[in-house]
Each structure stands twice: as structure tokens, then as C-alpha cells.
Write a protein that holds these residues in place. Structure first.
Motif, PDB file in Angstrom:
ATOM      1  N   GLY A  10       0.790  -1.218   0.000  1.00 11.99           N
ATOM      2  CA  GLY A  10       0.000   0.000   0.000  1.00 11.99           C
ATOM      3  C   GLY A  10       0.830   1.281   0.000  1.00 11.99           C
ATOM      4  O   GLY A  10       1.987   1.290  -0.444  1.00 11.99           O
ATOM      5  N   TYR A  11       0.228   2.342   0.540  1.00  8.23           N
ATOM      6  CA  TYR A  11       0.853   3.658   0.484  1.00  8.23           C
ATOM      7  C   TYR A  11       0.694   4.392   1.812  1.00  8.23           C
ATOM      8  O   TYR A  11      -0.247   4.144   2.572  1.00  8.23           O
ATOM      9  N   GLY A  12       1.619   5.270   2.056  1.00  2.76           N
ATOM     10  CA  GLY A  12       1.515   6.178   3.195  1.00  2.76           C
ATOM     11  C   GLY A  12       1.492   7.619   2.689  1.00  2.76           C
ATOM     12  O   GLY A  12       2.216   7.959   1.758  1.00  2.76           O
ATOM     13  N   LYS A  13       0.641   8.446   3.279  1.00  2.00           N
ATOM     14  CA  LYS A  13       0.534   9.833   2.825  1.00  2.00           C
ATOM     15  C   LYS A  13       1.583  10.707   3.509  1.00  2.00           C
ATOM     16  O   LYS A  13       1.908  10.506   4.678  1.00  2.00           O
ATOM     17  N   LYS A  14       2.088  11.657   2.745  1.00  2.00           N
ATOM     18  CA  LYS A  14       3.095  12.570   3.285  1.00  2.00           C
ATOM     19  C   LYS A  14       2.932  13.941   2.629  1.00  2.00           C
ATOM     20  O   LYS A  14       2.710  14.038   1.414  1.00  2.00           O
ATOM     21  N   LYS A  15       3.018  15.000   3.433  1.00  2.00           N
ATOM     22  CA  LYS A  15       2.987  16.365   2.900  1.00  2.00           C
ATOM     23  C   LYS A  15       4.417  16.882   2.779  1.00  2.00           C
ATOM     24  O   LYS A  15       5.184  16.855   3.749  1.00  2.00           O
ATOM     25  N   LEU A  16       4.758  17.329   1.572  1.00  2.00           N
ATOM     26  CA  LEU A  16       6.104  17.832   1.302  1.00  2.00           C
ATOM     27  C   LEU A  16       6.087  19.340   1.113  1.00  2.00           C
ATOM     28  O   LEU A  16       5.172  19.887   0.491  1.00  2.00           O
ATOM     29  N   LYS A  17       7.113  19.995   1.643  1.00  5.54           N
ATOM     30  CA  LYS A  17       7.327  21.419   1.365  1.00  5.54           C
ATOM     31  C   LYS A  17       8.261  21.515   0.166  1.00  5.54           C
ATOM     32  O   LYS A  17       9.380  21.011   0.206  1.00  5.54           O
ATOM     33  N   THR A  18       7.773  22.128  -0.903  1.00  8.87           N
ATOM     34  CA  THR A  18       8.553  22.247  -2.134  1.00  8.87           C
ATOM     35  C   THR A  18       8.629  23.710  -2.543  1.00  8.87           C
ATOM     36  O   THR A  18       7.949  24.564  -1.973  1.00  8.87           O
ATOM     37  N   THR A  19       9.432  23.990  -3.561  1.00  7.47           N
ATOM     38  CA  THR A  19       9.521  25.363  -4.064  1.00  7.47           C
ATOM     39  C   THR A  19       8.228  25.784  -4.754  1.00  7.47           C
ATOM     40  O   THR A  19       8.033  26.968  -5.043  1.00  7.47           O
ATOM     41  N   GLN A  20       7.332  24.821  -5.026  1.00  6.84           N
ATOM     42  CA  GLN A  20       6.022  25.139  -5.603  1.00  6.84           C
ATOM     43  C   GLN A  20       4.953  25.296  -4.527  1.00  6.84           C
ATOM     44  O   GLN A  20       3.806  25.585  -4.828  1.00  6.84           O
ATOM     45  N   GLY A  21       5.337  25.098  -3.254  1.00  5.38           N
ATOM     46  CA  GLY A  21       4.375  25.147  -2.159  1.00  5.38           C
ATOM     47  C   GLY A  21       4.266  23.787  -1.493  1.00  5.38           C
ATOM     48  O   GLY A  21       5.107  22.906  -1.680  1.00  5.38           O
ATOM     49  N   GLU A  22       3.208  23.585  -0.712  1.00  3.28           N
ATOM     50  CA  GLU A  22       3.003  22.316   0.000  1.00  3.28           C
ATOM     51  C   GLU A  22       2.241  21.350  -0.894  1.00  3.28           C
ATOM     52  O   GLU A  22       1.194  21.694  -1.451  1.00  3.28           O
ATOM     53  N   VAL A  23       2.783  20.140  -1.035  1.00  2.00           N
ATOM     54  CA  VAL A  23       2.202  19.125  -1.931  1.00  2.00           C
ATOM     55  C   VAL A  23       2.055  17.820  -1.163  1.00  2.00           C
ATOM     56  O   VAL A  23       2.993  17.388  -0.474  1.00  2.00           O
ATOM     57  N   GLU A  24       0.878  17.189  -1.293  1.00  2.00           N
ATOM     58  CA  GLU A  24       0.661  15.892  -0.644  1.00  2.00           C
ATOM     59  C   GLU A  24       0.931  14.777  -1.651  1.00  2.00           C
ATOM     60  O   GLU A  24       0.462  14.834  -2.793  1.00  2.00           O
ATOM     61  N   ILE A  25       1.696  13.768  -1.227  1.00  2.00           N
ATOM     62  CA  ILE A  25       1.997  12.630  -2.097  1.00  2.00           C
ATOM     63  C   ILE A  25       1.721  11.319  -1.347  1.00  2.00           C
ATOM     64  O   ILE A  25       1.601  11.310  -0.114  1.00  2.00           O
TER      65      ILE A  25
END
Length: 415
Positions: A73-88
Motif C-alpha cells: 500500500g501507500y503512506g501519505k506525506k505532505k512535502l514542502k517544495t519550491t512550488q508550495g506544500e504538496v501531498e503525495i
């Protein structure tokens, strides 16, 4: 002649066209939002590729597997990027042995924001301003504690820098002091920051170090020169200073051959205190004939005339009479050398840069002060890295013609 248009990669053109058709952006902001939207799926595809390599098979591969480990399966994670906050969604394996390299476990920030924070801090921005700027540009908040943690990361590097070995010889050294406010024992006090700038034998600028003390004193300057020697400096040719009492004796106790030159610009500032403001221009023009004379004889003649012309201001004349030997010794050297040694403008420019970032208020401790000044120095050294002192080859050649410097230059120039 019209320049030929650069051909684009057809695959990239097709991809761009597909994005335009899918999102139909009308503004630069909408285009940025589209790229942000694509960031998550792109990242997830790359992570999926990493897991495929780890497991040894593709997700839909029906063939035999190398071991019993499988996808989980998968685990959700919020990343801080130069484009803003992105959930993957990050793929997982049953054994928990999958260690993604693209975005490592517990990693939340892939924006390289640390260097941006350090750069803003080095330019004198407060933690509140940095936090607001990060949120405006990248769309995620950053606490004061996080900013402090990032800037504290340079403390080890700072300590190494303060104790690093120095070069064996510096042709010119400039010393000066600035004052900042430190909080000590619930009380804000003025603190002297000693700064030493050196020009090495190759004509490169370098801040030799920073030191703090309750006040500027001759004894502390002597300790500084002693530390400089203990860090590997064997020889100094010239020291330019602003007239601190005892500094010359302290420097020569450690480096007996050094020539100590009083800054003429400081002498001018000290002397015009005794002159009415309406006379400043004429007074300084008379002085310029003295220190700007073509040789010592002309300088002495101009000084005699200066003393007669301004005899009604004995305080101003006294400053120059007491220190005239600093004017006389300038004429022991050629014009290119005199141009460097007669003023401490070089280090005053450094301290002016420091004042721009220290004027925001009192510092809670010395570590906070040193951290900010060190980061400012790293910014200055980036500018200095690609250049030399103007006319340095002429300066070196003129010094080589003098017996007191020839052998010393040859000794250190080829190290």
C-alpha cells in the motif's frame, strides 16, 4: 542578420502542449498551479520506480519473485517544495526495508529552503520577516524555532572558521572596531566587536577574525595579534588603524617589523571638530595639499603653510602636529603603496556592511551576534572570491624594489 530560432525537443513540446490542453492556464499563476499539481504524480511515479528496483519486479509483473517481500500500500506525506506544500502517496513494502532516496523517510522539506533562510538571515532579515517571506513565496509557514534551528546549524562551522589556520603572511592588515548591543544578565550593554581584514601576498581579501570585548583597549588588541600569530601568521608588512592608544606598541610586540600607519581620514575627522562647519571645505582642501603632495619636501612645505593659514584653530592644528610622523612615513613608500596604507576605508566598508545587519536591535547573546556576522562574511567573501586588489601587481613590484620587503615577498610568494 536574423538569429535562427533554437529548436525545442519534440517530446518536451508535446508534453507542454498536453499540459496546456489539460489545464488551459490563462495566467502565470495558473501555470504555476498546474506545475504544482503535476509535481505529486511525477514524484509518486519516481518513488514507484525506486520500489520496483528494490523489490526486483514491476507492479504488474506476473513472473516469479526473488523473495517473499511484496508491496504494502501507500503512506501519505505532505512535502514542502519550491512550488508550495504538496501531498503525495509514498509506496511501502511488507518488510519495511524500502528506503527511498528521492524523498527519504521522515523528510518533509525538499525545497532547499535552508540555504534561502541562511541567505535572508545574512542580509539582516528578522525571523519574523523571514517567516512571512517564506509563507508569501512558498505557501507554507515556518516557525521561529525552525528558523533558529536552521541558522544554528552554522555554529560548528563558525567555530571552525574562528580557529582556522591563517596564511603565513599578510601584506596589509586593517583593524577597526564597531559597537553592538548585547543583553547580559537582563541588561543591555554596548559591546566592542574587533574586526581584522587582511590582504594576503596574492592580493586577496580575507577577514582574519572577529573578537568581542566590553570596550576597545590596547591590551585586548595585543591579545588579538598574539592569537593571529598562534594561528600561523609569521609576518605582517603594514597595519592601518584609526589611532587606538597602545595598538602600535601591542602590534610591534608581536610583529616587530610591521609598519603601523595612522588612518589620515580619521585624523581629518578628528581635526574638523575644532573648525566651524562653514570652513570645512576650505580646511580639507588645505590638508589635501599636505598628504597629496608629490614628495615629502612638498608635503612639509604645504604643512608649514597649512599651520600658518589655520593658526586660529590650535585644536585642529594640534591633531596634525602630534601625528605628523604618520604623514612623513607615507613618503617612504611609492604612490601605489601609499594609496592602500593611508586609510582604513577598506575595513570601514566591511563594518558598514556589518552595521546594516546589526542595527535591528540588541542581540540575546554573543552566539547570535557571531552567527549573523559570520553569515554576512560568507556573503562578502563570495564577492571577493573572483577579484584582486586594484593594481596589486604594481604594489607588489614597488615593494619588491625595497630591501626591507624584497626577501620577505620572495619567501612567502612561492609558498
Amino acid at each position: 542578420m536574423e538569429m535562427a530560432r533554437k529548436k525545442r525537443d519534440p517530446k518536451k513540446v508535446a508534453l507542454a502542449q498536453a499540459i496546456l490542453e489539460a489545464y488551459q492556464p490563462q495566467t502565470a499563476q495558473e501555470m504555476n498551479n498546474a506545475l504544482k499539481d503535476l509535481f505529486g504524480p511525477l514524484m509518486e511515479s519516481m518513488l514507484q520506480g525506486e520500489l520496483n528496483h528494490h523489490l526486483g519486479y514491476e507492479s504488474h509483473d506476473k513472473g516469479p519473485k526473488k523473495d517473499a517481500n511484496r508491496r504494502n500500500g501507500y503512506g501519505k506525506k505532505k512535502l514542502k517544495t519550491t512550488q508550495g506544500e504538496v501531498e503525495i502517496e509514498v509506496p511501502r513494502d511488507r518488510n519495511g526495508s524500502f528506503e527511498p532516496q528521492l524523498v527519504q523517510k521522515r523528510q518533509r522539506d525538499i525545497s532547499a529552503i535552508e540555504q534561502k533562510v541562511l541567505s535572508m538571515y545574512a542580509r539582516g532579515m528578522s525571523q519574523r520577516d523571514i517567516s512571512a517571506t517564506i509563507e508569501d513565496i512558498y505557501g507554507f509557514s515556518m516557525s521561529h524555532e525552525m528558523i533558529s534551528e536552521i541558522t544554528d546549524s552554522v555554529l560548528t562551522e563558525l567555530e571552525e572558521w574562528r580557529n582556522r589556520p591563517l596564511k603565513k603572511c599578510y601584506a596589509f592588515v586593517f583593524v577597526d572596531c564597531l559597537y553592538v548591543t548585547l543583553r547580559r544578565e537582563y541588561e543591555a550593554k554596548e559591546c566592542a566587536v574587533y574586526v581584522v581584514l587582511g590582504y594576503d601576498i596574492q592580493g586577496k581579501k580575507e577577514i582574519l577574525g572577529l573578537w568581542t570585548s566590553e570596550s576597545e583597549s590596547k591590551n585586548y588588541w595585543m591579545q588579538i595579534f598574539d592569537e593571529i600569530r598562534s594561528r600561523g601568521v609569521e609576518d605582517l608588512f603594514f597595519i592601518s588603524m584609526d589611532g587606538v592608544s597602545g595598538l602600535e606598541a601591542g602590534a610591534k610586540a608581536i610583529f616587530p617589523q610591521v609598519v603601523v600607519q595612522r588612518c589620515l581620514v580619521h585624523m581629518i575627522r578628528n581635526s574638523i571638530k575644532y573648525v566651524p562647519a562653514k570652513e570645512y571645505k576650505r580646511f580639507t582642501q588645505s590638508l589635501r595639499k599636505v598628504y597629496g603632495a608629490i614628495n615629502l619636501k612638498a608635503a612639509n612645505t604645504a604643512f608649514e603653510q597649512f599651520c600658518k593659514e589655520w593658526a586660529s584653530y590650535p585644536g585642529a592644528i594640534g591633531v596634525w602636529e602630534r601625528n605628523y610622523h604618520h604623514v612623513e612615513q607615507l613618503y617612504d613608500y611609492s604612490s601605489a603603496v601609499r594609496k592602500i596604507m593611508y586609510t582604513t576605508n577598506a575595513i570601514e566598508a566591511v563594518n558598514s556592511s556589518f552595521r546594516k545587519v546589526t542595527k535591528k536591535g540588541a542581540f540575546p547573546n554573543e552566539s547570535a551576534l557571531y552567527k549573523l556576522l559570520y553569515l554576512r562574511i560568507t556573503e562578502l567573501e563570495k564577492k571577493w572570491a573572483t577579484g584582486h586588489i586594484p593594481n596589486w601587481s604594481m604594489v607588489l613590484n614597488q615593494l619588491m624594489m625595497m630591501d626591507q620587503f624584497k626577501e620577505r615577498i620572495e619567501r612567502y610568494l612561492h609558498l
